[in-house]
Design an enzyme around this catalytic site. Structure first.
Site, PDB file in Angstrom:
ATOM      1  N   LYS C  20      58.115  45.336  59.806  1.00  0.00           N
ATOM      2  CA  LYS C  20      57.537  44.023  60.100  1.00  0.00           C
ATOM      3  C   LYS C  20      56.107  44.015  59.582  1.00  0.00           C
ATOM      4  CE  LYS C  20      59.166  40.900  62.757  1.00  0.00           C
ATOM      5  NZ  LYS C  20      60.397  40.214  62.374  1.00  0.00           N
ATOM      6  N   THR C  65      63.214  45.018  62.729  1.00  0.00           N
ATOM      7  CA  THR C  65      61.789  44.783  62.476  1.00  0.00           C
ATOM      8  C   THR C  65      61.163  44.077  63.674  1.00  0.00           C
ATOM      9  OG1 THR C  65      62.105  42.645  61.370  1.00  0.00           O
ATOM     10  CG2 THR C  65      62.254  44.616  59.997  1.00  0.00           C
ATOM     11  N   ASP C  66      61.945  43.283  64.378  1.00  0.00           N
ATOM     12  CA  ASP C  66      61.435  42.630  65.582  1.00  0.00           C
ATOM     13  C   ASP C  66      61.015  43.655  66.631  1.00  0.00           C
ATOM     14  OD1 ASP C  66      61.244  39.890  66.991  1.00  0.00           O
ATOM     15  OD2 ASP C  66      62.295  41.145  68.447  1.00  0.00           O
ATOM     16  N   PHE C 174      23.871  46.778  29.237  1.00  0.00           N
ATOM     17  CA  PHE C 174      25.166  47.073  28.586  1.00  0.00           C
ATOM     18  C   PHE C 174      24.990  46.988  27.077  1.00  0.00           C
ATOM     19  CE2 PHE C 174      29.646  45.932  27.315  1.00  0.00           C
ATOM     20  CZ  PHE C 174      30.185  47.175  27.608  1.00  0.00           C
ATOM     21  N   ARG C 191      20.767  42.510  32.857  1.00  0.00           N
ATOM     22  CA  ARG C 191      21.795  41.558  33.266  1.00  0.00           C
ATOM     23  C   ARG C 191      22.022  41.652  34.775  1.00  0.00           C
ATOM     24  NH1 ARG C 191      27.854  44.038  31.743  1.00  0.00           N
ATOM     25  NH2 ARG C 191      27.549  46.019  32.833  1.00  0.00           N
ATOM     26  N   GLN C 239      31.185  51.262  35.048  1.00  0.00           N
ATOM     27  CA  GLN C 239      31.875  52.533  35.284  1.00  0.00           C
ATOM     28  C   GLN C 239      30.923  53.562  35.891  1.00  0.00           C
ATOM     29  OE1 GLN C 239      32.438  50.639  32.580  1.00  0.00           O
ATOM     30  NE2 GLN C 239      34.440  51.066  31.635  1.00  0.00           N
ATOM     31  N   ASN C 265      34.315  42.836  37.406  1.00  0.00           N
ATOM     32  CA  ASN C 265      32.962  42.520  36.941  1.00  0.00           C
ATOM     33  C   ASN C 265      32.791  41.009  37.063  1.00  0.00           C
ATOM     34  OD1 ASN C 265      30.517  42.365  35.664  1.00  0.00           O
ATOM     35  ND2 ASN C 265      31.066  43.764  33.998  1.00  0.00           N
ATOM     36  N   HIS C 267      31.302  38.125  36.307  1.00  0.00           N
ATOM     37  CA  HIS C 267      30.336  37.784  35.266  1.00  0.00           C
ATOM     38  C   HIS C 267      29.409  36.642  35.693  1.00  0.00           C
ATOM     39  CE1 HIS C 267      32.607  40.426  32.740  1.00  0.00           C
ATOM     40  NE2 HIS C 267      33.680  39.674  32.768  1.00  0.00           N
TER      41      HIS C 267
END
Lengths: 315, 315, 315, 315
Positions: C20, C65-66, C174, C191, C239, C265, C267
């Site tokens: 569940k 599942t109950d 970068f 940046r 990274q 990322n 942006h």
């Protein structure tokens, strides 16, 4: 408890409403082995003599929201669900006429469409039908909507849809607009026009003495005319297309007096492929998320009153 | 800058990958006045000699994710999009063969289907066709999926779908299960069985020397067989239905060796209408949101290796 | 019923599990007037001797599942919820040890944090405290996660979080990356670096004979070190930042051997204001939705085995 | 093109507006090494002499939505973003006063709050501060909202918030309500009261000749009073709590004349543990998704006009 403002102090109660939202009801109807489904999401909003519950917390006039939920399910059994509109009318009438303090009911319904699953050849021979009579796949296209409002005297029914995404891959232009200091957009003579239609239309049926529309047929036809107007309009602006979509409905459906659309301009930007030595001859587009142009307008039968609010609500 | 761990210190880099996710590309193809659309959401993940960019930040081996985005759009022009699978194969091959530090590429694609808008009678006479050739409405049913992985030598293609909601309104039972101290569920001999299918199937095509499947036909047929198995299985458990859905695909499609499904049991509870003096003869259901049973399994051709991961990812 | 494949035919069952999902449990603990909340979303997945239920639909080995849902709520009462991890351990142990056919349990939990509402001056004098002891506002920042797996012999606990959005408005560059035919990106020397952290960390606690970590303190400290590493790393690539975030956790938390992050990322593009005669000195950014770079990696204690899967699942 | 309705035919244009929705702008302000962020989602809606663009597609009066997007970014540079309200006022004034055909502008803004990341001990010595001056984590609690409307003469400013989830774990009752045939709910004398606040408040500032409120302080104080009223009201109904929340704001903030709330009753159902031999002494709850009670009302300063619409829009 801390001191708080009370009646007599200069803070008043304005418009108020309450109810149970998003009751998910699925109604199965059996015609022998053939089953039919109505799959709705029903929201109830009630208003009336409700000052006390706000000022003092007295619930003497309050029919619990839990009871309104129970009523949705009980009515699905007692009356069935012929159409979302008819079901909402039953509910609204019930709340206003059975509870003295309740003066107004608004029922909003979303409907999800299902289609039948085709049988395999082996099984279609076995069951003698091309479709399995109790098996369905959710259509998944638009969500159908209706809102019924009743004040004990007159009715207002506004139906429509949301989530219907459409695109014309040509026959759309945009030029001749105002340019100011902040304008950088270039004119377009062949662009993609795409939008996710959110539309509502108001019926001129207002009272029990009038013959009610055929709600199911009306929806199917309004949707069809709207789509055809979108497809067949050579567009110089999304506003023009919007007007044509509304006008087509009003011209073809006598039961509808007012249409409002909220149409996000789902921008498809032509990708600049020149840095890679390629020519993009209206072939490759980037489908952007945000921001988006947003075009909204009401289209009216001459003489009709505009009653659909400017901001369409989501449900 | 603060002192941080460096190579030589006892913290190592494990599996890693990078790329640009969710590039939304729409490709229009024109056959005279008749336009065709491919509408994809493409995600690129690359891996290889990438230790330095993690340890020191040197990007000497890094093809920017922005470049991978550009490549998606450029390839849509250069090669067209015959099928999502074929398009992903072009992309994966390109990244692995053109960049020495990249040893492995995984391309994931979502595809959104469109259908044509019917023309109005007046217009169909005008354009000589029943459908407007450049006008589309998004089908809105399932999202089609594919994932292509390439390591320079062999291919793995896993396709499938998500968001497909199906329901059997009868022919489903659930009884004979284990009962322990915490069991309160009553056995059911006629229940609604509904689920939102998330399925993936793996092709046995692994190398360029083999003839590739007809990707479009394979998808259409796998989907059809899966739906028919859902509809035609008299279900004693959702697990049984799941197995039949997978087995039907494998028995009918020689190009597919492995299928995995994740099937939420979308519970439809029979509403207790007795307090209102009404009998609910399997007619009125409450469609619940959470919690839901979740049934997941892999179905395999005998002798095939199980490679689809237990947790299906959303994209 | 139509003919379907059966055991004996060459279609086999592979990995399968059931349970569940998304049991929403809120547990209130009272210490006099002071209440404490644990607010969890618990998903149970069980596996074991389950071939029959797939092949024939026999539920003889199936705990419904109950029932697993009921167990979640009953255990919240019987054992309380000291931590999500401890609660999941109770549940996993119960299912595997109490049901012979169940060989493996995996419990996944999302936790939502709450903080107290400050009292007004008047009320804080009245109640003698600065915070209302039974009133809470949901913190709304990250969602805390844990996954407990138990096969009857050894434990695996992986905790973490998702939905935590962070940003450095400078100290990110970068440049120096690979340029090919499809590269148009310009190098950046200052940046914005922003991401929505999805992270998981694996504990080296595997057996009942070992002393278990202090789960609550471990989470708080791992989160703190991760955030500080994000803030304090001068970044030459996302990274590199990712590696530092993982390394900082492993260097400070002896109970954790492996960390994996999935970092979109997010942006933030510098808007070109030159057409309007304005200079954009790293002040005005457009926050884009799609596409996004996606950086994923595992960081490991030297000698530890990598066990967290490459694709982090949403729940 | 197909024949479509034209001016002269009896279909009229009603209320209409257009603009660019969801412009995501992030503005960084530098005070030496210390950075500050404003993170907004800005939607522009304009109306005026726009009949032609709907009837004929002439764009002669249309300032493109793309230009309104550019204006948002340019103004973020030129004027900065002191507060969302002040920024919206700049924009609305600009569109109405600079373009003769535009008679009315409505600017809607969502604001996302950020907080600083604490520095590690080592780094705080290095940078001489307890927080990293350019590093932020999104607060993630409520979304702050404002809507500015200007018709060239007077202003309307409505601010508020959404997505703020609150809970009282006691001091809430519900009894003494109407019972009809469909009522099954049992009275409650100690229940959880939880809601996700969506609130809007209207300022009585309408003209440039009046001193404008301190928008930032006003928001902070209105939010605080609202939360305290929620926490400190002993609740006999959610309506009563709603009224107290609104009254507290109006009683403490002279600049605000009208408040409207939409409060879903996020039901927490006491789990029945008796089948398991356990007593649930208000300890273990199931947090339900749908359906939910929905309570909506306006609270007004005596003599003020009610202008906030009954249906709060999402953005």
């Amino acid at each position: 408890m801390t001191a708080t403002s009370r009646p007599g102090r200069p803070v008043l109660l304005g418009q108020n409403q309450y109810g149970k939202a998003e009751n998910r009801v699925v109604r199965i109807t059996r015609d022998g082995d053939t089953h039919r489904i109505k799959d709705l999401n029903v929201s109830v909003a009630l208003s009336g003599d409700m000052d006390d519950v706000h000022y003092s917390g007295s619930n003497a006039n309050v029919l619990p929201t839990d009871t309104t939920k129970n009523t949705v399910y009980a009515f699905a059994k007692e009356y069935g669900i012929e159409s979302a509109e008819q079901f909402g009318i039953h509910l609204a009438r019930h709340f206003v006429t059975s509870q003295e303090p309740i003066h107004r009911a608004r029922i909003r319904i979303e409907e999800y469409a299902w289609e039948r699953i085709a049988a395999s050849d082996a099984n279609s021979r076995f069951i003698g039908a091309d479709e399995v009579r109790h098996s369905f796949v959710r259509k998944g296209q638009e969500t159908r909507l209706t809102q019924i409002t009743y004040d004990g005297e007159s009715w207002e029914v506004v139906s429509g849809l949301k989530d219907l995404v459409v695109m014309n891959s040509t026959n759309s232009e945009f030029w001749g607009y105002v340019k100011d200091r902040y304008t950088t957009l270039r004119e377009a003579y062949d662009r993609i026009l795409a939008t996710e239609v959110s539309g509502r239309w108001r019926f001129n049926w207002t009272g029990d003495e009038q013959k009610a529309p055929n709600w199911e047929k009306s929806y199917e036809q309004a949707r069809k005319h709207m789509l055809q107007a979108f497809a067949e309009t050579y567009s110089l602006s999304l506003q023009q297309t919007l007007y044509q979509m509304g006008a087509r409905i009003i011209n073809h459906r006598a039961e509808i007096d007012e249409v409002r659309f909220s149409l996000p301009n789902k921008h498809h930007f032509l990708v600049d492929l020149e840095p890679f030595g390629l020519k993009n001859d209206n072939e490759v587009y980037f489908a952007a998320d945000r921001p988006y142009g947003l075009i909204e307008a009401t289209v009216l039968r001459d003489g009709a009153e505009a009653r659909i609010p400017a901001d369409l609500t989501n449900l």
